[in-house]
Design a protein around this motif. Structure first.
Motif, PDB file in Angstrom:
ATOM      1  N   UNK A 112      -8.896  10.939  17.056  1.00 15.60           N
ATOM      2  CA  UNK A 112      -7.496  10.628  16.453  1.00 15.60           C
ATOM      3  C   UNK A 112      -6.198  10.214  17.242  1.00 15.60           C
ATOM      4  N   UNK A 113      -6.541  10.446  18.633  1.00 14.04           N
ATOM      5  CA  UNK A 113      -5.506   9.197  19.153  1.00 14.04           C
ATOM      6  C   UNK A 113      -5.033   7.781  19.197  1.00 14.04           C
ATOM      7  N   UNK A 114      -6.320   7.878  19.196  1.00 10.71           N
ATOM      8  CA  UNK A 114      -6.558   5.568  18.853  1.00 10.71           C
ATOM      9  C   UNK A 114      -5.914   5.510  17.279  1.00 10.71           C
ATOM     10  N   UNK A 115      -6.730   6.895  16.688  1.00  5.83           N
ATOM     11  CA  UNK A 115      -6.079   6.330  15.157  1.00  5.83           C
ATOM     12  C   UNK A 115      -4.335   6.728  15.000  1.00  5.83           C
ATOM     13  N   UNK A 116      -4.060   7.340  16.092  1.00  5.96           N
ATOM     14  CA  UNK A 116      -3.269   7.424  15.303  1.00  5.96           C
ATOM     15  C   UNK A 116      -1.379   5.553  16.468  1.00  5.96           C
ATOM     16  N   UNK A 117      -2.141   5.609  17.036  1.00  3.78           N
ATOM     17  CA  UNK A 117      -1.856   4.405  17.712  1.00  3.78           C
ATOM     18  C   UNK A 117      -2.294   3.290  17.436  1.00  3.78           C
ATOM     19  N   UNK A 118      -3.334   2.881  16.532  1.00  6.15           N
ATOM     20  CA  UNK A 118      -3.067   1.618  15.664  1.00  6.15           C
ATOM     21  C   UNK A 118      -2.813   1.865  14.314  1.00  6.15           C
ATOM     22  N   UNK A 119      -2.163   2.909  13.734  1.00  4.58           N
ATOM     23  CA  UNK A 119      -1.453   3.019  12.606  1.00  4.58           C
ATOM     24  C   UNK A 119       0.649   2.626  12.965  1.00  4.58           C
ATOM     25  N   UNK A 120       0.602   3.241  14.142  1.00  2.00           N
ATOM     26  CA  UNK A 120       1.704   2.508  14.934  1.00  2.00           C
ATOM     27  C   UNK A 120       1.635   1.828  14.887  1.00  2.00           C
ATOM     28  N   UNK A 121       0.940   1.098  15.383  1.00  2.00           N
ATOM     29  CA  UNK A 121       1.421  -0.631  15.501  1.00  2.00           C
ATOM     30  C   UNK A 121       0.716  -1.305  13.874  1.00  2.00           C
ATOM     31  N   UNK A 122       0.270  -0.952  12.731  1.00  4.26           N
ATOM     32  CA  UNK A 122       0.730  -1.481  12.077  1.00  4.26           C
ATOM     33  C   UNK A 122       1.740  -0.955  11.102  1.00  4.26           C
ATOM     34  N   UNK A 123       2.312   0.525  11.375  1.00  5.65           N
ATOM     35  CA  UNK A 123       3.680   0.329  10.956  1.00  5.65           C
ATOM     36  C   UNK A 123       4.520  -0.955  11.597  1.00  5.65           C
ATOM     37  N   UNK A 124       4.639  -1.045  12.333  1.00  2.81           N
ATOM     38  CA  UNK A 124       5.585  -2.351  12.828  1.00  2.81           C
ATOM     39  C   UNK A 124       5.490  -3.323  12.389  1.00  2.81           C
ATOM     40  N   UNK A 125       3.973  -3.768  11.715  1.00  6.45           N
ATOM     41  CA  UNK A 125       4.049  -4.913  11.727  1.00  6.45           C
ATOM     42  C   UNK A 125       3.879  -5.162   9.987  1.00  6.45           C
ATOM     43  N   UNK A 126       4.157  -3.546   9.292  1.00  5.04           N
ATOM     44  CA  UNK A 126       4.583  -3.728   7.966  1.00  5.04           C
ATOM     45  C   UNK A 126       5.502  -3.403   8.132  1.00  5.04           C
TER      46      UNK A 126
END
Length: 215
Positions: A112-126
């Protein structure tokens, strides 16, 4: 209920772990004393009082050391066995953690922590999250195979001279995304819908957990 976030200059999680253990004892003690508390209510207590604190601001303090990750994971492992007993009537002494996670519908805290981290970076890219200071750290190789057919990952991994920087949140997320895109060629992080992209990330992370957590 205390809401402070204890993060010192070393970004350790010792204070947080002590707080989680206290909250865990409260949840288990309350559920044990009151037999009328249903398994659903016990889940609600754990999710709201314990897991929410374990994951608050986890993008910053997410530990990369196996021992700290296991200490945090033990809190959920204990509540899983307690909850299994509440739902099925007997204590799962020899049942492995992946079995309990599947039977009770939970994911590991590390996932869950890694998923949140990846989603955060994707939100930055998008462009859904605005943070120019972090966005400038994200570089792309475009187009791929642009020099003599040489293969490159999609994102540029910043060079790291220390383990602390190599395991910092942004470099870790970049490596995760590169691995996911390489393993799942149809994964287009710029055009896939949120739900489909989340499913791909969760499937990848579920298959690449640390072996030490599968016990």
């Amino acid at each position: 209920m205390p809401r402070e976030v204890f993060i010192g200059h070393t970004l350790t999680t010792k204070h947080r772990i002590r707080l989680m253990l206290k909250l865990f004892r409260i949840v288990c003690g309350q559920s044990s004393l009151d037999n009328n508390i249903t398994p659903k209510a016990t889940r609600l207590l754990f999710n709201s009082l314990v897991r929410s604190k374990l994951e608050y601001n986890a993008i910053v303090w997410n530990p990369h050391e196996a021992n700290y990750s296991l200490i945090i994971e033990k809190v959920q492992k204990a509540i899983l066995r307690f909850l299994y007993k509440k739902e099925y009537g007997y204590y799962p002494y020899l049942y492995p953690t992946p079995f309990l996670l599947g039977m009770l519908g939970y994911n590991s805290l590390e996932l869950r922590r890694n998923f949140s981290l990846i989603r955060f970076v994707l939100q930055l890219l998008r462009g859904n999250t605005s943070c120019p200071l972090l966005l400038e750290q994200l570089g792309l190789y475009v187009p791929n195979n642009y020099v003599r057919g040489r293969y490159h990952h999609l994102m540029v991994v910043p060079p790291a001279h220390t383990i602390r920087f190599r395991m910092a949140p942004i470099p870790r997320a970049i490596r995760f995304l590169n691995e996911i895109v390489a393993a799942v060629p149809e994964c287009d992080i710029f055009h896939l819908g949120e739900r489909r992209l989340s499913d791909i990330i969760l499937t990848y992370l579920s298959g690449n957990l640390r072996s030490s957590l599968l016990s």
